[in-house]
Design a protein around this motif. Sequence first.
Motif, PDB file in Angstrom:
ATOM      1  N   ASP A  97       0.570   4.293  -2.710  1.00 60.52           N
ATOM      2  CA  ASP A  97       0.345   5.679  -2.272  1.00 60.52           C
ATOM      3  C   ASP A  97       1.472   6.603  -2.711  1.00 60.52           C
ATOM      4  O   ASP A  97       1.233   7.738  -3.135  1.00 60.52           O
ATOM      5  CB  ASP A  97       0.207   5.714  -0.744  1.00 60.52           C
ATOM      6  CG  ASP A  97      -1.055   5.007  -0.252  1.00 60.52           C
ATOM      7  OD1 ASP A  97      -1.964   4.801  -1.078  1.00 60.52           O
ATOM      8  OD2 ASP A  97      -1.102   4.656   0.934  1.00 60.52           O
ATOM      9  N   GLU A 132      -7.466  -4.347   0.046  1.00 58.72           N
ATOM     10  CA  GLU A 132      -8.852  -3.874  -0.002  1.00 58.72           C
ATOM     11  C   GLU A 132      -9.035  -2.715  -0.982  1.00 58.72           C
ATOM     12  O   GLU A 132     -10.133  -2.485  -1.480  1.00 58.72           O
ATOM     13  CB  GLU A 132      -9.295  -3.433   1.400  1.00 58.72           C
ATOM     14  CG  GLU A 132      -9.394  -4.579   2.387  1.00 58.72           C
ATOM     15  CD  GLU A 132      -9.899  -4.095   3.729  1.00 58.72           C
ATOM     16  OE1 GLU A 132     -10.139  -2.868   3.874  1.00 58.72           O
ATOM     17  OE2 GLU A 132     -10.059  -4.934   4.630  1.00 58.72           O
ATOM     18  N   THR A 133      -7.966  -1.975  -1.253  1.00 58.14           N
ATOM     19  CA  THR A 133      -8.062  -0.809  -2.134  1.00 58.14           C
ATOM     20  C   THR A 133      -7.957  -1.188  -3.616  1.00 58.14           C
ATOM     21  O   THR A 133      -7.998  -0.316  -4.489  1.00 58.14           O
ATOM     22  CB  THR A 133      -6.935   0.187  -1.816  1.00 58.14           C
ATOM     23  OG1 THR A 133      -5.675  -0.483  -1.892  1.00 58.14           O
ATOM     24  CG2 THR A 133      -7.121   0.772  -0.434  1.00 58.14           C
ATOM     25  N   VAL A 183      -7.036   0.886  -8.654  1.00 62.06           N
ATOM     26  CA  VAL A 183      -6.752   1.205  -7.257  1.00 62.06           C
ATOM     27  C   VAL A 183      -7.709   2.292  -6.828  1.00 62.06           C
ATOM     28  O   VAL A 183      -7.744   3.379  -7.407  1.00 62.06           O
ATOM     29  CB  VAL A 183      -5.289   1.672  -7.089  1.00 62.06           C
ATOM     30  CG1 VAL A 183      -5.012   1.995  -5.621  1.00 62.06           C
ATOM     31  CG2 VAL A 183      -4.330   0.591  -7.575  1.00 62.06           C
ATOM     32  N   ARG A 184      -8.464   2.024  -5.779  1.00 63.20           N
ATOM     33  CA  ARG A 184      -9.444   3.003  -5.301  1.00 63.20           C
ATOM     34  C   ARG A 184      -8.734   4.046  -4.454  1.00 63.20           C
ATOM     35  O   ARG A 184      -7.853   3.708  -3.659  1.00 63.20           O
ATOM     36  CB  ARG A 184     -10.538   2.334  -4.481  1.00 63.20           C
ATOM     37  CG  ARG A 184     -11.411   1.394  -5.298  1.00 63.20           C
ATOM     38  CD  ARG A 184     -12.693   1.060  -4.533  1.00 63.20           C
ATOM     39  NE  ARG A 184     -12.393   0.486  -3.205  1.00 63.20           N
ATOM     40  CZ  ARG A 184     -12.225  -0.798  -2.998  1.00 63.20           C
ATOM     41  NH1 ARG A 184     -12.310  -1.633  -3.998  1.00 63.20           N
ATOM     42  NH2 ARG A 184     -11.955  -1.255  -1.799  1.00 63.20           N
ATOM     43  N   GLU A 209      -9.310  -3.431  -6.939  1.00 61.73           N
ATOM     44  CA  GLU A 209     -10.443  -4.178  -7.467  1.00 61.73           C
ATOM     45  C   GLU A 209     -10.229  -4.490  -8.942  1.00 61.73           C
ATOM     46  O   GLU A 209      -9.594  -3.723  -9.667  1.00 61.73           O
ATOM     47  CB  GLU A 209     -11.739  -3.376  -7.306  1.00 61.73           C
ATOM     48  CG  GLU A 209     -11.752  -2.064  -8.048  1.00 61.73           C
ATOM     49  CD  GLU A 209     -13.013  -1.254  -7.780  1.00 61.73           C
ATOM     50  OE1 GLU A 209     -13.774  -1.635  -6.877  1.00 61.73           O
ATOM     51  OE2 GLU A 209     -13.213  -0.247  -8.489  1.00 61.73           O
ATOM     52  N   GLN A 228       0.829  -1.208   0.000  1.00 61.56           N
ATOM     53  CA  GLN A 228       0.000   0.000   0.000  1.00 61.56           C
ATOM     54  C   GLN A 228       0.865   1.260   0.000  1.00 61.56           C
ATOM     55  O   GLN A 228       0.525   2.265  -0.618  1.00 61.56           O
ATOM     56  CB  GLN A 228      -0.910   0.002   1.233  1.00 61.56           C
ATOM     57  CG  GLN A 228      -1.973   1.097   1.219  1.00 61.56           C
ATOM     58  CD  GLN A 228      -2.933   0.957   0.046  1.00 61.56           C
ATOM     59  OE1 GLN A 228      -3.525  -0.099  -0.143  1.00 61.56           O
ATOM     60  NE2 GLN A 228      -3.079   2.012  -0.745  1.00 61.56           N
TER      61      GLN A 228
END
Length: 774
Positions: free
Chosen positions: A731, A757-758, A773-774, A760, A727
């Motif tokens: 970022d 989780e970020t 990537v959300r 999909e 992550q």
Amino acid sequence: MEYLLVAWWLLAYAVLGFLGYPIAARLFSRFHTTGVGFALPIALVILTTIAYWIGHLTFGPVALAAGLIGLTLISALCAFDLDALRDRQLTLAEEITWDQNTVVASATVFTLAFFLVVAIRTADPAVSAAGGEKFLDYGLLRSLLRAETLPPESMWFAGESVQYYYGGHLMTVLLALLTGTSADFAYNLALAGFFAMVVVGVYDLAASIAAHRGYPARFAGLCGAVFVGLAGNLITAGWRIITSLPDQIAVAIADGWAQGVGTEPDTVLAGEAGFSYWAPSRIIPGTINEFPLFAWLNGDLHAHMMGIPFLLLGIALAFSYWLTPEPDRRWRQFLLFVAVPILGGLQVIVDTWSVPTIIGVVWLALTFAPAHPLTVLPRGASAHASIEKRLPTTAIATEVGRTGGALIVAAIVGGLSFALGAPFLLTATSGQEISLLAGSDRSALSGLLIVHGAFVAAFGLYLIGRIAPSRTGVLAIAAAVGVTLIAAVISSFAILAVAGPLLLLGWIALRFDRDVGFETALLIGGAGLIGIVELVYVVEQAGPLRLNTVFKVYFQVWIVWSIAMGVVLSSFIAPREKIAQWWPSKQTRKTAGIVVVVILFAVTLPYAGYALADHFANNNAGTLHATQFTEERYPEEADAIRWLDAESERGDVLLEAPGASISPEGLAEDGSHPGIYTWRANPASTLTGVPTVAGWSHEVGYRGDEAYYARVTEVDRAFVGDPEAQQAVLDAYGVTYIWIGPTEEQRYGEISITELETVELAYETGAVRIYRVR
């Protein structure tokens, strides 16, 4: 529809050339051709220079429009008589002449050269990753098309600007925007246009120099055009000759030949059966010895090729200075301190390697032109007089005043050029340095003669004919050359035997006014360049040792010498009455000259015959679409690339496997995969322009090992590290899409980033998954 597209681009080139012609006619009013062959390059210089500077504020249609408006205004100012305009009369300036035969000849040369490359690229239009830099070049086009401002963001180093000289790619994108053409077609149509500009530029310069010297202008132009567009080095003819000899003699010669060119005797003896278009570009071991036909057959849209029309334009400006009388000081100042720096400033971002060559040719023009170089400077005339008064002999005063004065003026011109290219240079952070070349790494005589032999033979005959007034003089020169040859062999400094005589004889011929001209300055320039790369090289990442230095310099030498070759060959068929007394008659000299011309073409044109026949026999794509090959060879990946291209927006960042062959922390299961020069290395970022975190390891040459491999490490962590590290990478680089295809699966094995989780799934085919990537 592609036929219409080709015609559309030809029309665009014609319109730009029409706008550039009044400027060319002013700059080159003393040329036999009035510079019509440089109308298009001049238009592109003005268009691109304006768009480049505006592009730092906003790039795209606005920058293109500003460039077109600026070009049109400058063209109009040059086309019309300003005094007549003040009297409300629309009259063309007296310099704007329009010789129909000259225009038709230049247009014909341009069109034939253009269609030759269109045909070559129609057979094989692919921007494939292997065998060249097409992935880099196409990726730069896509990056520029996505750019909101300049410099564009690098497609292989997200968040940072491109470090490579991208001016030619910028020019191509402007042409694409002007014609409404996608990068898939603009790539190959621009490639054809750059080649046509090179051929017609050499044609124009050779014809104009020959006309000034009193030789057949059109013959000179055609010879120059053939040498730059179709000729190759002597390797192909050498193979043919060796294989035609009796077996024992052929084997003996092949052994020595092979040692000099770094190949195997069997390859030499294979002759026609073993022909490869690639081999003649790799003659001298550890170097690249490209010439134009090879480069355009290979099909990279690369800086060293796109910069050549503007190198030729720089040479044309130097010749314009040469023709300008000393009293016309203002015009000489304009050429040196305005025209050349504007060109040089753009050339810095088109092909930085060729800027020193432009300045070098300007220095030679200043050194040997009729006008004294110091007279172009304030109080230069008094400095000139002072030098002549203080030095003991006229010869020393001449060399100090002319050669030294020319060096001072050329340094000023070079400083102005690099100052105008400062916005690019200040953002290019890769460090390079000059290093001395060890004696063991220098070129062998055999390799030098194979690469440069045709030029050296022609130039040697030309200079000897002008310096030697009798048979005794010829024998003396021959003895001197023989001694030089022996010294070169003994000292293992073979270049002395190749470049030394040309430099010495050329300098003497010019300094003592032995019926030579600007063509001899170009001859000296080329000889100097091939001599320099036997002494020093640029230390960089692009290939081992001096590979890239010789590559870039030899390519320019071929261009410079092709102009001189056109003039020299025209002199052979139109000899002077009193060049040398050792031929019994002018007709005999002419007959001998024709024989020499025929022989030179016979030994340099076989490459074109074999290479073109081989190219068309093995390729038949039938399109100019540069990425059509992906639909046939990698259909599922092509679908995914098309989806990403359509869905992505400016500001998106892609995460895919790096184009590297190591994994610094050993996180990758197969760290040697994918490497570079392969389809598996970064196809998504390259073909869409969406920047990836770490692309091809070319970036090492631009930013250094530490910066590049730090990113490779972070990409490895992102794919297979712990969730927090994954992550953190997403970022840090603002990643919006993750590409997982065959490359990522082979390099990493089990990929865990998809469990975040970020992340999909956004798109999937059998071979590729793209995550958002959300």
